[in-house]
Write a protein that holds these residues in place. Structure first.
Motif, PDB file in Angstrom:
ATOM      1  N   ARG A   1       4.903  48.266 -77.201  1.00  0.00           N
ATOM      2  CA  ARG A   1       5.434  47.209 -78.059  1.00  0.00           C
ATOM      3  C   ARG A   1       4.470  46.049 -78.209  1.00  0.00           C
ATOM      4  N   LEU A   2       3.804  45.711 -77.111  1.00  0.00           N
ATOM      5  CA  LEU A   2       2.863  44.600 -77.199  1.00  0.00           C
ATOM      6  C   LEU A   2       1.650  44.975 -78.042  1.00  0.00           C
TER       7      LEU A   2
ATOM      8  N   PHE B   1       2.686  44.390 -81.459  1.00  0.00           N
ATOM      9  CA  PHE B   1       2.744  42.946 -81.675  1.00  0.00           C
ATOM     10  C   PHE B   1       1.341  42.374 -81.889  1.00  0.00           C
TER      11      PHE B   1
ATOM     12  N   ASP C   1       0.079  43.147 -85.304  1.00  0.00           N
ATOM     13  CA  ASP C   1       0.792  42.318 -86.284  1.00  0.00           C
ATOM     14  C   ASP C   1       0.209  40.909 -86.303  1.00  0.00           C
ATOM     15  N   GLN C   2      -0.016  40.391 -85.114  1.00  0.00           N
ATOM     16  CA  GLN C   2      -0.579  39.051 -84.998  1.00  0.00           C
ATOM     17  C   GLN C   2      -1.949  38.984 -85.673  1.00  0.00           C
TER      18      GLN C   2
ATOM     19  N   VAL D   1       4.149  35.318 -75.549  1.00  0.00           N
ATOM     20  CA  VAL D   1       5.258  36.253 -75.340  1.00  0.00           C
ATOM     21  C   VAL D   1       5.458  36.504 -73.844  1.00  0.00           C
TER      22      VAL D   1
ATOM     23  N   LEU E   1       8.770  35.540 -71.139  1.00  0.00           N
ATOM     24  CA  LEU E   1       9.664  36.551 -70.569  1.00  0.00           C
ATOM     25  C   LEU E   1      10.471  35.920 -69.447  1.00  0.00           C
TER      26      LEU E   1
ATOM     27  N   PHE F   1      13.553  38.449 -75.617  1.00  0.00           N
ATOM     28  CA  PHE F   1      12.366  39.229 -75.306  1.00  0.00           C
ATOM     29  C   PHE F   1      12.675  40.393 -74.380  1.00  0.00           C
TER      30      PHE F   1
ATOM     31  N   SER G   1       4.498  33.230 -88.178  1.00  0.00           N
ATOM     32  CA  SER G   1       3.972  33.754 -86.931  1.00  0.00           C
ATOM     33  C   SER G   1       5.080  33.907 -85.916  1.00  0.00           C
TER      34      SER G   1
ATOM     35  N   TRP H   1       7.212  36.849 -86.283  1.00  0.00           N
ATOM     36  CA  TRP H   1       6.540  38.029 -85.753  1.00  0.00           C
ATOM     37  C   TRP H   1       6.722  38.117 -84.250  1.00  0.00           C
ATOM     38  N   LEU H   2       6.772  36.959 -83.670  1.00  0.00           N
ATOM     39  CA  LEU H   2       6.885  36.917 -82.221  1.00  0.00           C
ATOM     40  C   LEU H   2       8.169  37.600 -81.750  1.00  0.00           C
ATOM     41  N   TRP H   3       9.229  37.402 -82.506  1.00  0.00           N
ATOM     42  CA  TRP H   3      10.491  38.022 -82.102  1.00  0.00           C
ATOM     43  C   TRP H   3      10.455  39.537 -82.239  1.00  0.00           C
TER      44      TRP H   3
ATOM     45  N   PRO I   1       8.626  42.336 -82.053  1.00  0.00           N
ATOM     46  CA  PRO I   1       8.268  43.517 -81.261  1.00  0.00           C
ATOM     47  C   PRO I   1       9.310  43.847 -80.208  1.00  0.00           C
ATOM     48  N   PHE I   2      10.043  42.865 -79.753  1.00  0.00           N
ATOM     49  CA  PHE I   2      10.994  43.161 -78.687  1.00  0.00           C
ATOM     50  C   PHE I   2      12.402  43.366 -79.199  1.00  0.00           C
ATOM     51  N   GLY I   3      12.592  43.032 -80.467  1.00  0.00           N
ATOM     52  CA  GLY I   3      13.912  43.263 -81.036  1.00  0.00           C
ATOM     53  C   GLY I   3      14.954  42.390 -80.391  1.00  0.00           C
TER      54      GLY I   3
END
Lengths: 908, 212
Positions: A813-814, A817, A820-821, A857, A861, A902, B202, B205-207, B209-211
């Motif tokens: 998943r990271l 991410f 995407d970033q 991110v 957590l 998260f 941005s 997008w941060l949200w 990936p983890f759903g």
């Protein structure tokens, strides 16, 4: 009929009837009774006392210190003095109270006396209040008797219980485990297995030094397969200079430490940190807790007191202080001393003694008299500021003194200050002696009393007999506020202002000594009176400094009472301090004390879950010469502490709050712990120990809310990245990150931090520039220190932050991410400039910015801000009660916490 | 409103008793005295003042008394005011409050300084050390239907209230109960906006990936 149902005008009428009619009713009765019918105590008065008074003023309870069933006590009266003046009913408070109509004043509060009964009482007093010696009627009471209340568990002497025998003996590491396991076995529950090594080192490092372990420390521990690998880690941590910082925080909470006065002005206390320095040092040195206690309560009274024990008394100077000019000093001082008394009660006795400021304690065997006897210990003190040089300060200071004194004298002579000041002092003394004559000077007096501690005592001493510091303090105040005569003249006032500035510049240009706010013995004897209903203006009977009456009085020695009191606190005769201190220590390691109400060991507090364990710890603590570090070690070495914190389905019904300790608890880090972890992981932390407080960046709107004195000059340089412990605590505008994560407000002793989860915390963590800066630094650090492949970098980021490697789902998943970033930042070059302003040579700015985003991110957590492994299954939260959730500091299922989003709920 | 199956959650919950009030709006007007304000709005520009009788300053050790101090006259009449049921004079523009609000004469004090008076009305005592604050206690009493939004919000006008944040801290209660300040400069709620460099796109997008 309730009075409030009657319209106001009728009520007034009723009151008037009360005022006019009642005396008319009684007056004739009294006159005739006094002369004609002799009153017999046994048949006429004693029955009244028996039915109407003994309930509260009898053998079991003596409210306001009054006891009416014994002649000696009854004639002595209560806290406000005699209530029966034989031969003069008009002067007898007893009659005043029983014949009053005023709610809250009349006695008894319900079931009042009939006019005839009042008349008999009056007649009896007027005839001389004759009371046969032999009369004594037994009284039964519904309330728990004094004897019953005294029998409360926490007031019983502490004895060392034998650790019980257990079946599963192999699990036991030390006696702590025997007590815990014995209870588990009796419930048919097995303890949890030991946590995995990574979790264990992360847990014990957070608990002992308040920081996460470094990558190297984790690696070393994982590769050390010797049987004492864990003990080596514990020993290293106990010897770390950061140990004192972590445990000082608990003591600072108890001491209501802050860097400002509170109240309206909320002036900064520039040297409050000097006392904090003492605490950190004492804890790092493992100063025995009895010495630590005695120094803080009576350090100034110790023979041959060096600087430090005096600095220790700064404990009492941490409370709120009102420096508004118009404040009544007597009232403010009374409130301060009440606060100091309450704080001692909470910190060392674990008792809510403050309840007895106004009345006898409703539940605990603690009278109002007991309260003011404790108060008396603190009453015989004065506030002082002393030189408290740190190592290295004294030499340069002394070397420059002659030059400094000469220059200062020259400056002062320019405006003829010595002469004018003498006149000013004389005026002040006169205004102090006869207030109300000259209001302008009265105003001066109130001003200086608010700003200069113990100014009355100083002013009354001859200038030669004052210390240099006291003289300088007065002179500085005089230059700042030279009094009405000089201030009238505008030109002169301007000159004084210039002089003030010159003096300040002079001070800045010479090396100075650190100062400390302390208390010391007041040379003048100070009398203490019970304050009736807690009102400082209503003095009752005089009291002497004494320990509470439920404890056997220690033998008198020639030492000062305050010192004796401190010695009694840490003596074996006091059953409370050892238990209270060990309970608070336990609470730090398990999230919950053996007595959950760690600030209340009285009858209203909760019972201990493991009473024998608590007593065993208390005795062990004393036997090990009150060594805090040894007790810390004992607890963290226990199998109980080392258990996994994994959720156990079999315990959800049986022990939802985990009071039996069949597993460890997962705890959210403290406010400071969160800051420290972020700074540590990102490599920003500046780990210097001790020193003045710092001001990290905070939004302007926070500063603006205060009255206007609280300037927030951001600390620059490395100091800006010091631990949360050192953040300047301005009482009226606390640093938001601390306030959001449940930092106590420092207004009174906090023996326990509440844990709550609010949306503000998530916003704080996500958007506070301090944490963004940490994410930036984390990205840089990862790029510099990690292998260059993407997976290697992610591993490093995870290890920096969570001390583990990501699992495959997280990695997957990271990765998505990250890409995407990257795509996002490729289209927003402005953002890159802000997020990665100083890219490392040869690196791709887009790559850096994407790693900053990824770092954010990971730092958001929930695992990052938690002590303990990610093991909770969130589907089960609804089955846990409130206690469990707040104890564990993990958000519930309502999803109000952004960081919860998260969390991958499907992770195995 | 989200509540779990057993009604347990970590935030403020509904109270045991059905609350009779839904909201409490407490208007705190420094320097005016809360009820005074209602009167003052309609005061003529130079209110009737009388010089101070000697008694309060005689033998006084306190500051702020001036030798020729004056006070509001007893004969002060508020134009157009009418008394409400509990004999509060209410100025003309606020007559509508007469039937809608509950006015309580609640403040008795032995001091006359700014801050102790403020704490008297907010904390119920002259120091802020007791931790029973009006705002968070209302939160305890009425509780909140929402687990996600604060139950106690603070709006301030101007700057620099004496006592600052200690007027709306959570006292001895968990920080659920502390007042959330809606600020009049910068972010209305602290840290609501993105840090510079992280724009809205941005963060969304941060949200992702983890759903959720």
């Amino acid at each position: 009929m309730y009075l409030r149902h009657i319209p106001i005008r009728w009520r007034l009428l009723l009151l008037m009837i009360g005022i006019f009619v009642c005396p008319m009713l009684w007056q004739p009765a009294v006159c005739s009774a006094a002369t004609e019918n002799p009153v017999d105590f046994v048949s006429e008065i004693e029955p009244i006392f028996h039915t109407k008074c003994y309930q509260c003023h009898g053998p079991d309870t003596q409210m306001v210190g009054l006891r009416l069933d014994k002649k000696v006590d009854a004639l002595k009266g209560g806290y406000s003095g005699a209530v029966i003046v034989a031969g003069d009913s008009a002067q007898s408070k007893l009659i005043e109270r029983v014949s009053s109509n005023k709610e809250g004043f009349k006695m008894p509060p319900a079931d009042t006396l009939t006019p005839a009964e009042i008349a008999r009482l009056k007649a009896w007093i007027d005839q001389g209040a004759s009371w046969p010696e032999s009369t004594r009627t037994p009284v039964t009471s519904q309330k728990p008797s004094l004897a019953e209340r005294k029998a409360h568990w926490s007031f019983q002497p502490v004895h060392r219980p034998e650790p019980p025998t257990v079946k599963q003996g192999s699990w036991v590491q030390n006696p702590i485990d025997s007590f815990v396991l014995h209870k588990l076995e009796s419930e048919g529950i097995t303890p949890s297995p030991e946590a995995d090594k990574t979790t264990l080192i992360r847990r014990v490092t957070f608990d002992l030094i308040g920081l996460p372990p470094s990558m190297e420390e984790v690696t070393a521990f994982l590769s050390d397969s010797s049987p004492d690998a864990y003990e080596k880690v514990v020993n290293r941590l106990l010897n770390s200079p950061h140990y004192g910082e972590r445990w000082a925080r608990q003591w600072l909470d108890l001491a209501r430490y802050a860097d400002s006065d509170g109240f309206e002005k909320d002036l900064p206390r520039p040297y409050a940190w000097r006392w904090r320095e003492y605490v950190i040092e004492a804890l790092n040195r493992d100063m025995p807790f009895d010495q630590f206690t005695i120094e803080q309560i009576a350090g100034d009274l110790l023979p041959k007191s060096a600087v430090d024990p005096k600095v220790a008394t700064g404990f009492h100077r941490n409370g709120l202080k009102n420096r508004e000019a118009g404040v009544k000093r007597e009232e403010a001082r009374f409130e301060e001393l009440v606060d100091r008394t309450n704080t001692i009660g909470t910190v060392w006795l674990g008792m809510t003694v403050g309840c007895a400021q106004c009345h006898d304690h409703k539940y605990d065997p603690f009278t109002q008299k007991d309260f003011y006897q404790l108060y008396a210990f603190m009453n015989q003190t004065q506030d002082q500021t002393i030189d408290a040089p740190l190592p290295g300060e004294l030499g340069p200071f002394l070397q420059h003194q002659p030059e400094y004194r000469k220059k200062r004298a020259e400056l002062l002579a320019e405006l003829d200050v010595p002469v004018l000041e003498a006149q000013w002092e004389a005026n002040l003394r006169q205004a102090m002696d006869s207030p109300g004559k000259n209001l302008a000077w009265d105003y001066q007096v109130t001003g200086i009393r608010a700003m200069v501690d113990s100014v009355d005592l100083i002013l009354r001493r001859d200038p030669d007999k004052r210390t240099t510091k006291e003289n300088d303090g007065l002179t500085d105040y005089f230059v700042k506020s030279p009094g009405p005569d000089i201030e009238k003249d505008k030109a002169q006032r301007e000159k004084f202002k210039e002089l003030q500035k010159k003096l300040e510049d002079l001070d800045r240009s010479y090396p100075a000594l650190s100062q400390a706010f302390v208390i010391s013995q007041n040379p003048e004897p100070v009398k203490t009176f019970i304050a009736i209903r807690g009102d400082y203006r209503r003095a009752g009977i005089e009291v002497q400094p004494e320990i509470p009456a439920i404890f056997p009085a220690p033998p008198r020695t020639s030492a000062q009472p305050r010192l004796q009191f401190a010695q009694w606190i840490v003596s074996r005769e006091n059953p409370l301090t050892g238990r209270v201190t060990m309970n608070r220590m336990w609470q730090e390691f398990f999230g919950r004390g053996i007595v959950r109400t760690s600030d209340d060991f009285g009858l209203q507090g909760e019972k201990p879950t493991h009473p024998e364990l608590l007593d065993w710890l208390a005795v062990e603590f004393m036997d090990r010469d009150w060594s805090l570090k040894q007790m810390n070690k004992l607890i963290v070495m226990s199998a109980t502490y080392r258990q996994s914190s994994h959720d156990r389905p079999d315990l959800r019904e049986k022990d939802p709050a985990n009071t039996l300790l069949a597993r460890q608890n997962r705890l959210r880090l403290s406010a400071e712990g969160i800051r420290d972890a972020a700074l540590f992981a990102s490599g920003l932390l500046y780990p210097a120990v001790g020193g003045p407080s710092i001001r990290p960046p905070q939004p302007e709107s926070v500063t603006k809310l205060t009255y206007g004195n609280a300037k927030w000059e951001e600390t620059t340089g490395k100091d800006r990245y010091r631990r949360g412990l050192y953040i300047h605590f301005q009482r009226t505008s606390p640093y938001p990150q601390l306030a959001n994560f449940d930092e106590p407000n420092a207004n009174n002793a906090a023996s326990q931090r509440r844990r709550s989860n609010t949306p503000l915390q998530a916003l704080n963590l996500l958007n506070d520039p301090v944490f963004t800066e940490a994410a930036q630094s984390l990205a840089m650090r990862a790029l510099q220190e990690a292998p260059s492949d993407w997976n290697g970098r992610l591993d490093t980021v995870y290890e920096f932050c969570l001390n583990r490697k990501p699992n495959s789902i997280e990695r997957d998943r990271l990765a998505r991410f990250y890409w995407d970033q990257r795509r996002l930042f490729e289209t927003t070059p402005d953002a890159i400039k802000i997020l990665a302003p100083n890219p490392i040579a040869g690196s791709d700015p887009v790559d850096v910015a994407a790693w900053v985003g990824l770092g954010r991110v990971v730092m958001n957590l929930d695992e990052f801000i938690t002590r303990g492994s990610m093991s909770m299954d969130f589907r089960h939260f609804k089955q846990l009660n409130h206690e469990e959730i707040s104890c564990n500091g993990v958000p519930g299922e309502s999803g109000s916490w952004l960081w919860l989003q998260f969390i991958d709920r499907r992770r195995p | 409103m989200k509540r779990s199956a057993t009604g347990e959650s970590s935030g403020p919950q509904l109270p045991h008793f059905a609350p009779k009030a839904k909201h409490v709006i407490f208007m705190f007007m420094e320097e005016d005295g809360n009820s005074n304000c209602l009167m003052k709005m309609a005061l003529p520009k130079s209110p009737v003042r009388q010089s101070l009788p000697p008694s309060p300053s005689e033998g006084s050790k306190t500051g702020f008394y001036q030798a020729h101090g004056r006070r509001y006259g007893e004969s002060l009449q508020i134009p157009g005011s009418q008394e409400c049921q509990c004999h509060f004079p209410i100025a003309a523009p606020y007559q509508f409050l007469r039937r809608r609000s509950c006015l309580i004469r609640m403040l008795h004090t032995s001091t006359f300084n700014h801050h102790p008076l403020i704490t008297s009305s907010i904390h119920g005592s002259i120091t802020d050390s007791e931790g029973r604050l009006l705002g968070c206690m209302v939160g305890v009493g009425l509780r909140s239907e929402s687990q996600n939004l604060p139950s106690f919000v603070v709006l301030t006008s101007g700057v620099g209230t004496s006592g600052g944040a200690s007027n709306f801290s959570s006292g001895f209660l968990p920080s659920h109960y502390q007042g959330t300040v809606f600020r009049n400069s910068g972010d209305p709620i602290l840290y609501l906006s993105n840090p510079s460099g992280i724009n809205q796109a941005s963060r969304s997008w941060l949200w992702r990936p983890f759903g959720t």
